[in-house]
Design a protein around this motif. Structure first.
Motif, mmCIF file in Angstrom:
data_model
loop_
_atom_site.group_PDB
_atom_site.id
_atom_site.type_symbol
_atom_site.label_atom_id
_atom_site.label_comp_id
_atom_site.label_asym_id
_atom_site.label_seq_id
_atom_site.Cartn_x
_atom_site.Cartn_y
_atom_site.Cartn_z
ATOM 1 N N TYR A 147 1.735 -25.395 64.573
ATOM 2 C CA TYR A 147 1.029 -25.393 62.991
ATOM 3 C C TYR A 147 1.735 -26.598 62.499
ATOM 4 C CZ TYR A 147 -0.072 -20.578 63.801
ATOM 5 O OH TYR A 147 -0.758 -19.173 64.215
ATOM 6 N N SER A 207 4.628 -27.227 61.791
ATOM 7 C CA SER A 207 5.724 -26.847 60.794
ATOM 8 C C SER A 207 7.024 -27.366 60.698
ATOM 9 C CB SER A 207 6.092 -25.389 61.146
ATOM 10 O OG SER A 207 6.532 -25.055 62.559
ATOM 11 N N ARG A 218 11.841 -23.082 57.589
ATOM 12 C CA ARG A 218 10.664 -23.762 58.339
ATOM 13 C C ARG A 218 10.162 -22.973 59.371
ATOM 14 N NH1 ARG A 218 8.999 -27.789 55.297
ATOM 15 N NH2 ARG A 218 7.637 -28.406 56.584
ATOM 16 N N LEU A 220 8.297 -19.920 61.502
ATOM 17 C CA LEU A 220 7.124 -19.131 61.399
ATOM 18 C C LEU A 220 7.699 -17.514 61.700
ATOM 19 C CD1 LEU A 220 4.780 -21.313 63.591
ATOM 20 C CD2 LEU A 220 4.780 -21.203 61.157
ATOM 21 N N TRP A 232 -1.038 -22.827 57.034
ATOM 22 C CA TRP A 232 -0.851 -23.909 57.471
ATOM 23 C C TRP A 232 -2.182 -24.897 57.967
ATOM 24 C CZ3 TRP A 232 4.186 -25.664 57.727
ATOM 25 C CH2 TRP A 232 5.143 -24.637 57.441
ATOM 26 N N GLU A 241 2.604 -31.609 55.822
ATOM 27 C CA GLU A 241 2.924 -30.641 56.772
ATOM 28 C C GLU A 241 1.501 -29.984 57.290
ATOM 29 O OE1 GLU A 241 4.379 -27.337 53.668
ATOM 30 O OE2 GLU A 241 5.689 -28.204 54.751
ATOM 31 N N GLY A 242 1.544 -29.069 58.385
ATOM 32 C CA GLY A 242 0.380 -28.390 58.530
ATOM 33 C C GLY A 242 -0.563 -28.985 59.224
#
Length: 318
Positions: A23, A25, A45, A47, A185, A193-194
């Motif tokens: 993602y 991340s 950070r 998941l 995300w 990000e994402g």
């Protein structure tokens, strides 16, 4: 005794942040301590649902470590790498200690040059086959980092993988909390990000052999179906410990950089790894005693869109 300084840290970190992560991340940080560059896990950070207890983050951190190694080696200052160096500090994933200075090898130069060009391409690829000599180089790249890589050949193997991948994808789609995390995300064009819409796949359609994560919910243009016989790679390690995950991340990145250098693109297929029953089924279908750590699709395609990255200053730890 050689020591890295702040310029070495910045060089290693600038390459490290270009690594892939689930993602996007970006679960990493970098610091200089006692003349060594350390790659750290950023606990903020991780998941919570999609990361399989930190597996995804450790793969990403392994990939970032390989990039940092290549950056230092390309400058003539290679590192001796210790993975998970201190059980009292589990956030330290790798410690890069200066080795004897030497010119970079041709392989190190080529892999380092590919870092900025590598990014996930989730769009359909062209039907052109990947040459046999390139396939051999991909397998050797995984082996160089202590991992194995199986490239699936023939419709029997591809159909079997497709059934496992779609089954895992259905399990994950039924998990509302998992899907909620994925959405956070997604469509992040204004952030660092994402997965931005431009880099996302189109939604899976009934004729697709491999399930795609349609991050942006986009439909594909007519005539842009995914390839009927994609080249699928499954990368794995002898075990499934924290160390194996970091090793797998280094191997995955070396494979992807080797592919990039050969003009290929790739995208990850993590669903069969995220669902335990599917992962075991995949392992048994390959006849492997080790554990699959990531699957991916690879081929020739149009240039894709890189995902954003945080600023270098944001990943340097004190």
């Amino acid at each position: 005794m050689n020591r890295y300084d702040s310029s070495g840290l910045r060089r290693a970190a600038a390459a490290g942040i270009q690594a892939p992560s689930m993602y996007n991340s970006q679960p990493w940080a970098f610091r200089l301590r006692d003349g060594a560059v350390e790659v750290l896990a950023d606990p903020h950070r991780q998941l919570r649902l999609a990361g399989n207890g930190g597996w995804a983050a450790r793969l990403a951190l392994g990939a970032a470590t390989l990039n940092a190694r290549l950056a230092l080696a390309s400058a003539g200052t290679p590192a001796e790498v210790t993975l998970l160096p201190d059980s009292a500090e589990p956030e330290v994933i790798a410690r890069l200690t200066p080795a004897r200075n030497r010119p970079p090898t041709y392989t190190e130069q080529d892999l380092y040059a590919a870092i900025g060009r590598r990014h996930s391409n989730r769009q359909p690829f062209w039907p052109d086959p990947v040459p046999a000599d390139v396939r051999v180089r991909l397998i050797e790249a995984a082996r160089a980092e202590g991992a194995w890589l199986d490239l699936l050949v023939g419709m029997t193997a591809l159909t079997g993988f497709s059934e496992i991948a779609h089954s895992a994808d259905r399990v994950l789609r039924r998990d509302t909390r998992y899907q909620g995390e994925l959405i956070t995300w997604t469509d992040t064009d204004s952030r660092t990000e994402g997965i931005p819409v431009a880099a996302s796949a189109t939604v899976t359609e009934p004729q697709d052999l491999i399930p795609q994560r349609g991050f942006g919910g986009r439909r594909r243009a007519p005539g842009r179906d995914y390839e009927a016989e994609p080249l699928i790679g499954v990368l794995g390690t002898a075990g499934d410990r924290r160390l194996d995950h970091v090793m797998a991340g280094q191997a995955l990145q070396r494979v992807l950089l080797t592919a990039t250098g050969a003009g290929l693109a790739g995208s990850m297929i993590s669903q069969p790894i995220e669902v335990p029953a599917a992962r075991d089924q995949l392992r048994r279908s390959l006849g492997r005693s080790g554990m699959p750590q990531m699957a991916f699709r690879i081929g020739y395609g149009r240039p894709g869109h890189p995902s954003p990255r945080r600023a270098l200053a944001d990943v340097l730890a004190g």
